[in-house]
Write a protein that holds these residues in place. Sequence first.
Motif, PDB file in Angstrom:
ATOM      1  N   THR A  21       0.835  -1.208   0.000  1.00  0.00           N
ATOM      2  CA  THR A  21       0.000   0.000   0.000  1.00  0.00           C
ATOM      3  C   THR A  21       0.868   1.256   0.000  1.00  0.00           C
ATOM      4  OG1 THR A  21      -1.772  -1.181   1.143  1.00  0.00           O
ATOM      5  CG2 THR A  21      -1.858   1.232   1.188  1.00  0.00           C
ATOM      6  N   ALA A  22       1.932   1.242   0.763  1.00  0.00           N
ATOM      7  CA  ALA A  22       2.843   2.396   0.778  1.00  0.00           C
ATOM      8  C   ALA A  22       3.445   2.615  -0.606  1.00  0.00           C
ATOM      9  CB  ALA A  22       3.943   2.191   1.819  1.00  0.00           C
ATOM     10  N   LEU A  23       3.798   1.528  -1.287  1.00  0.00           N
ATOM     11  CA  LEU A  23       4.353   1.649  -2.640  1.00  0.00           C
ATOM     12  C   LEU A  23       3.323   2.240  -3.597  1.00  0.00           C
ATOM     13  CD1 LEU A  23       6.621   1.198  -4.677  1.00  0.00           C
ATOM     14  CD2 LEU A  23       5.801  -1.173  -4.933  1.00  0.00           C
ATOM     15  N   VAL A  24       2.065   1.798  -3.485  1.00  0.00           N
ATOM     16  CA  VAL A  24       1.003   2.347  -4.340  1.00  0.00           C
ATOM     17  C   VAL A  24       0.849   3.846  -4.097  1.00  0.00           C
ATOM     18  CG1 VAL A  24      -1.502   2.374  -4.684  1.00  0.00           C
ATOM     19  CG2 VAL A  24      -0.266   0.222  -4.716  1.00  0.00           C
ATOM     20  N   LYS A  25       0.827   4.254  -2.846  1.00  0.00           N
ATOM     21  CA  LYS A  25       0.685   5.683  -2.534  1.00  0.00           C
ATOM     22  C   LYS A  25       1.850   6.488  -3.117  1.00  0.00           C
ATOM     23  CE  LYS A  25      -2.140   5.099   1.577  1.00  0.00           C
ATOM     24  NZ  LYS A  25      -2.225   5.238   3.041  1.00  0.00           N
ATOM     25  N   LEU A  26       3.041   5.941  -3.059  1.00  0.00           N
ATOM     26  CA  LEU A  26       4.211   6.609  -3.636  1.00  0.00           C
ATOM     27  C   LEU A  26       4.095   6.695  -5.162  1.00  0.00           C
ATOM     28  CD1 LEU A  26       7.113   7.737  -3.193  1.00  0.00           C
ATOM     29  CD2 LEU A  26       7.909   5.409  -3.586  1.00  0.00           C
ATOM     30  N   LEU A  27       3.761   5.587  -5.802  1.00  0.00           N
ATOM     31  CA  LEU A  27       3.664   5.573  -7.265  1.00  0.00           C
ATOM     32  C   LEU A  27       2.531   6.463  -7.771  1.00  0.00           C
ATOM     33  CD1 LEU A  27       4.315   1.783  -7.929  1.00  0.00           C
ATOM     34  CD2 LEU A  27       5.884   3.703  -8.331  1.00  0.00           C
ATOM     35  N   ASN A  28       1.445   6.577  -7.005  1.00  0.00           N
ATOM     36  CA  ASN A  28       0.339   7.437  -7.417  1.00  0.00           C
ATOM     37  C   ASN A  28       0.714   8.927  -7.402  1.00  0.00           C
ATOM     38  OD1 ASN A  28      -1.702   5.696  -8.220  1.00  0.00           O
ATOM     39  ND2 ASN A  28      -2.512   5.461  -6.159  1.00  0.00           N
ATOM     40  N   GLN A  29       1.855   9.268  -6.843  1.00  0.00           N
ATOM     41  CA  GLN A  29       2.331  10.654  -6.873  1.00  0.00           C
ATOM     42  C   GLN A  29       2.948  11.006  -8.230  1.00  0.00           C
ATOM     43  OE1 GLN A  29       1.610  12.758  -4.290  1.00  0.00           O
ATOM     44  NE2 GLN A  29       0.503  10.923  -3.655  1.00  0.00           N
ATOM     45  N   ILE A  30       3.205  10.001  -9.037  1.00  0.00           N
ATOM     46  CA  ILE A  30       3.807  10.215 -10.355  1.00  0.00           C
ATOM     47  C   ILE A  30       2.713  10.602 -11.348  1.00  0.00           C
ATOM     48  CG2 ILE A  30       5.059   9.104 -12.254  1.00  0.00           C
ATOM     49  CD1 ILE A  30       6.238   7.177 -10.122  1.00  0.00           C
ATOM     50  N   ASP A  31       2.965  11.644 -12.121  1.00  0.00           N
ATOM     51  CA  ASP A  31       2.018  12.040 -13.163  1.00  0.00           C
ATOM     52  C   ASP A  31       1.784  10.881 -14.118  1.00  0.00           C
ATOM     53  OD1 ASP A  31       1.834  14.584 -12.105  1.00  0.00           O
ATOM     54  OD2 ASP A  31       3.149  15.514 -13.592  1.00  0.00           O
ATOM     55  N   GLY A  32       0.523  10.665 -14.464  1.00  0.00           N
ATOM     56  CA  GLY A  32       0.175   9.648 -15.447  1.00  0.00           C
ATOM     57  C   GLY A  32      -0.025   8.252 -14.881  1.00  0.00           C
ATOM     58  N   VAL A  33       0.100   8.092 -13.554  1.00  0.00           N
ATOM     59  CA  VAL A  33      -0.020   6.770 -12.930  1.00  0.00           C
ATOM     60  C   VAL A  33      -1.227   6.750 -12.002  1.00  0.00           C
ATOM     61  CG1 VAL A  33       1.072   5.095 -11.370  1.00  0.00           C
ATOM     62  CG2 VAL A  33       2.458   6.348 -13.041  1.00  0.00           C
TER      63      VAL A  33
END
Length: 133
Positions: free
Chosen positions: A17-29
Motif C-alpha cells: 500500500t505504501a508503494l502504491v501511494k508513492l507511485l500514485n504521486q507520479i504524473d500519469g499513474v
Amino acid sequence: MKYRFQFILGCQRSGTTALVKLLNQIDGVILGVERFKYCQVPRNELFSPGHFFSPSLDETNLLMTDYYYELKQKFEQQRITVIGDKNPGYVKKIPAILEEFDNPKFLFTIRPLVEVAASYNYRAKRVRGSWPA
C-alpha cells in the motif's frame, strides 16, 4: 487510450500500500488498492474509467470512496499512461493476468519476515473488531 497495466504484489504487511501511494504521486499513474480483491482474475475491461472509479462490495471490501474520487480527479486532469492495482493475492494469478493483459508489469515488495510479523502485531493492537481482514 491504451494503458500500460501495472500490478503490485507482495506479502501482506510488506509495504504494498505504501508503494502504491508513492507511485500514485507520479504524473500519469493511477493504481488501486485491492480494487478487484474478490474477482477471480482482474479483466481488462474492469479498468475502464466508468468501472474502476466506482468500487462495489461484490469486488472489494475496501470501498475507499475518497481515494477513488481523488484518482478520478487525477484521471480527468492528466494523461494517464499507467493504470493498475495492488493485491497480495495476485501472486497466485500471474499466469491468468499474463493471458488477460498485453505485456503487464509486476512490482513485488519484499520485507524481512520478522518485520512483517511485527507489522501484523502492531496493526492487530490498533484495530477494533475482527482482524486480520
